[in-house]
Enzyme design. Sequence first.
Site, PDB file in Angstrom:
ATOM      1  N   ASP A 193      12.300   4.836  -8.824  1.00  0.00           N
ATOM      2  CA  ASP A 193      13.247   4.745  -7.718  1.00  0.00           C
ATOM      3  C   ASP A 193      14.466   5.571  -8.094  1.00  0.00           C
ATOM      4  OD1 ASP A 193      15.256   3.776  -5.776  1.00  0.00           O
ATOM      5  OD2 ASP A 193      13.782   2.220  -5.339  1.00  0.00           O
TER       6      ASP A 193
ATOM      7  N   ASP B   6      -2.618   1.234   5.010  1.00  0.00           N
ATOM      8  CA  ASP B   6      -2.247   0.523   6.233  1.00  0.00           C
ATOM      9  C   ASP B   6      -1.520   1.450   7.199  1.00  0.00           C
ATOM     10  OD1 ASP B   6      -2.036  -1.864   7.842  1.00  0.00           O
ATOM     11  OD2 ASP B   6       0.086  -1.961   7.303  1.00  0.00           O
TER      12      ASP B   6
ATOM     13  N   GLU C  58      -1.070   7.772  14.159  1.00  0.00           N
ATOM     14  CA  GLU C  58      -1.591   6.434  14.416  1.00  0.00           C
ATOM     15  C   GLU C  58      -1.866   6.237  15.907  1.00  0.00           C
ATOM     16  OE1 GLU C  58       1.174   3.668  12.664  1.00  0.00           O
ATOM     17  OE2 GLU C  58       0.670   4.292  10.632  1.00  0.00           O
TER      18      GLU C  58
ATOM     19  N   HIS D   1      -2.069  -0.648  10.407  1.00  0.00           N
ATOM     20  CA  HIS D   1      -0.610  -0.827  10.342  1.00  0.00           C
ATOM     21  C   HIS D   1      -0.229  -2.260  10.702  1.00  0.00           C
ATOM     22  CE1 HIS D   1       3.437   1.523  10.636  1.00  0.00           C
ATOM     23  NE2 HIS D   1       3.593   0.352  10.038  1.00  0.00           N
TER      24      HIS D   1
ATOM     25  N   ALA E  65       3.220  -6.118   8.717  1.00  0.00           N
ATOM     26  CA  ALA E  65       4.217  -7.085   9.167  1.00  0.00           C
ATOM     27  C   ALA E  65       3.646  -8.122  10.127  1.00  0.00           C
ATOM     28  CB  ALA E  65       5.372  -6.356   9.841  1.00  0.00           C
TER      29      ALA E  65
END
Length: 313
Positions: free
Chosen positions: A171, A256, A261, A279, A282
Amino acid sequence: MLCLSQNTAKSPKEYLEKNGIELIWNPVGRPLKEEELIAELSKVLPVHGIIVGVDPITRKVIESLPDLKIIAKHGVGVDNIDLVAVKERGVIVTNAPGSNSESVADLTWALILAAARQIPKADRVTRQGRWDRLVGYEIYGKTIGIIGTGQIGLAVARRARGFNMKILAYDKFPNEKAAKEIGITYVSLEQLLKEADIITVHVPLTDETRGLIGRNEFEFMKRTAIFINTSRGEIVDEEALYEALKSNRIWAAGLDVYSKEPPIGNPLLELENVVLTPHLGAYTVEANLKMGMAAAKSIVQTFKGEDPENRVV
């Protein structure tokens, strides 16, 4: 107001209606394209607020809504919203940080395990009446490399502790406090790619991260590596990923998200060593409620003339 997400939980709907807000729903139950958005929104003007999932809120869409005050993201990433255009118009944008972190982390681990043990293929052959003993890889005690240590990346790391894994991370802005608490070792991207058995992506889509993982990066990986992406499809060069999987340069992948898409015609769909989901990181009852309430509260606060929580713009 048009609420684009058909998946909004019951409580957010009731909260909005209680506050006197008229709701108009996405009529097709899937993300709308730009021209579809403009056409549907033109039927219900004036529109003062939008709750949006991954539908593209482009400059053209924004310009078609002269009364628009707020765009509330039913999720976290706002890369599908033209932030330059909303700033020019003075439209507020909010999101729901942390609302889906645990759900996406759960799916990440589902993809890891499914890819490592070839679970989708095993399911198919068992249903066909076959008894193939497919050989996979253990996860316990291996090394996981986490690219991006925001809330989702850290949630993935916490789960890795239960598998007694060595946790590497990359990161640009290391979270040293979390590293100490969880047991994360920050390294360069190259070192992570070379050493990790599992590589999982959790960075937001920006100009800097677009195409972050390409041919060179796949060359660094072990031949037994499992690559996971539950972030954004554009972060990965899908052609390079296809070649790496097709040639057995890496063992498997779990995806995912995709650059387009739904991924109709994507050659990755042809491969057996990739696990694919639509996807849905969530899409849990719990995350849906948290995202919905965050978006609903932002809408109500804005309509009352208040500065909403979780404001992005």
